[in-house]
Scaffold this active site. Sequence first.
Site, PDB file in Angstrom:
ATOM      1  N   ASP A   3       0.879  -1.166   0.000  1.00 45.96           N
ATOM      2  CA  ASP A   3       0.000   0.000   0.000  1.00 45.96           C
ATOM      3  C   ASP A   3       0.916   1.214   0.000  1.00 45.96           C
ATOM      4  O   ASP A   3       1.499   1.552   1.025  1.00 45.96           O
ATOM      5  CB  ASP A   3      -0.896   0.005   1.233  1.00 45.96           C
ATOM      6  CG  ASP A   3      -1.815   1.215   1.269  1.00 45.96           C
ATOM      7  OD1 ASP A   3      -2.357   1.587   0.203  1.00 45.96           O
ATOM      8  OD2 ASP A   3      -1.983   1.792   2.358  1.00 45.96           O
TER       9      ASP A   3
ATOM     10  N   GLU B 242      -1.589  -1.260  -5.351  1.00 48.76           N
ATOM     11  CA  GLU B 242      -2.749  -0.525  -5.833  1.00 48.76           C
ATOM     12  C   GLU B 242      -2.303   0.520  -6.836  1.00 48.76           C
ATOM     13  O   GLU B 242      -1.310   1.217  -6.618  1.00 48.76           O
ATOM     14  CB  GLU B 242      -3.444   0.146  -4.644  1.00 48.76           C
ATOM     15  CG  GLU B 242      -4.751   0.800  -4.987  1.00 48.76           C
ATOM     16  CD  GLU B 242      -5.448   1.351  -3.764  1.00 48.76           C
ATOM     17  OE1 GLU B 242      -5.498   2.590  -3.640  1.00 48.76           O
ATOM     18  OE2 GLU B 242      -5.939   0.545  -2.948  1.00 48.76           O
TER      19      GLU B 242
ATOM     20  N   HIS C 103      -2.854   0.743   6.736  1.00 52.61           N
ATOM     21  CA  HIS C 103      -2.002   0.568   5.553  1.00 52.61           C
ATOM     22  C   HIS C 103      -1.587  -0.898   5.386  1.00 52.61           C
ATOM     23  O   HIS C 103      -1.505  -1.399   4.265  1.00 52.61           O
ATOM     24  CB  HIS C 103      -0.760   1.460   5.632  1.00 52.61           C
ATOM     25  CG  HIS C 103      -1.075   2.910   5.624  1.00 52.61           C
ATOM     26  ND1 HIS C 103      -1.625   3.551   4.536  1.00 52.61           N
ATOM     27  CD2 HIS C 103      -0.929   3.865   6.576  1.00 52.61           C
ATOM     28  CE1 HIS C 103      -1.805   4.832   4.807  1.00 52.61           C
ATOM     29  NE2 HIS C 103      -1.395   5.047   6.048  1.00 52.61           N
TER      30      HIS C 103
END
Length: 172
Positions: free
Chosen positions: A17, A77, A150
């Site tokens: 992340d 991501e 996170h």
Amino acid sequence: MIKEMAARRAIVAIGIDPGIAAVGFGVVRTREGSLELIAHGCIQTESSVPMGKRLAHIFNEIKRLLQQYAPDVGGIEELYFFRNVSSAFPVAEARGVIRLAFEEANIELMQHTPNAIKKSVTGSARADKLQVQEMVRILLGMKEIPKPDHAADALAAAICTLHSIGPAGYTL
């Protein structure tokens, strides 16, 4: 490379992340049709430290994690639209050093949209953050929702990566 991985009995994925103040990581293995938590946490940087040093710290820590856990594949991501461009640039820079660490380690880094990660973990692209965290907890057999946020997001990226190789933790 994905087809080669799908033929294995176990695959280790590391999810990332990306961020500049905190980079979440989560390491998950698929084995015999189930998902297994290996590790999760955050790489922290201080806002008082110059940007170049923060990026170097992230790069070195990602390299260390890749050496320590020797994942077969990574998942991150995709950078999505930010309303505030000034907050997007530092995240983009962090993503750059993360991608470089994966490239140097010769580990494929798969990119997933936020909606793809949500759908992979919960079955719905419209799931909220708490739903994703709860499903990560369930899928990995954890007693509590993974913290910090996170790290939970990184675990979701790792699960999505494994699901993209084979459904529901099963290798094809």
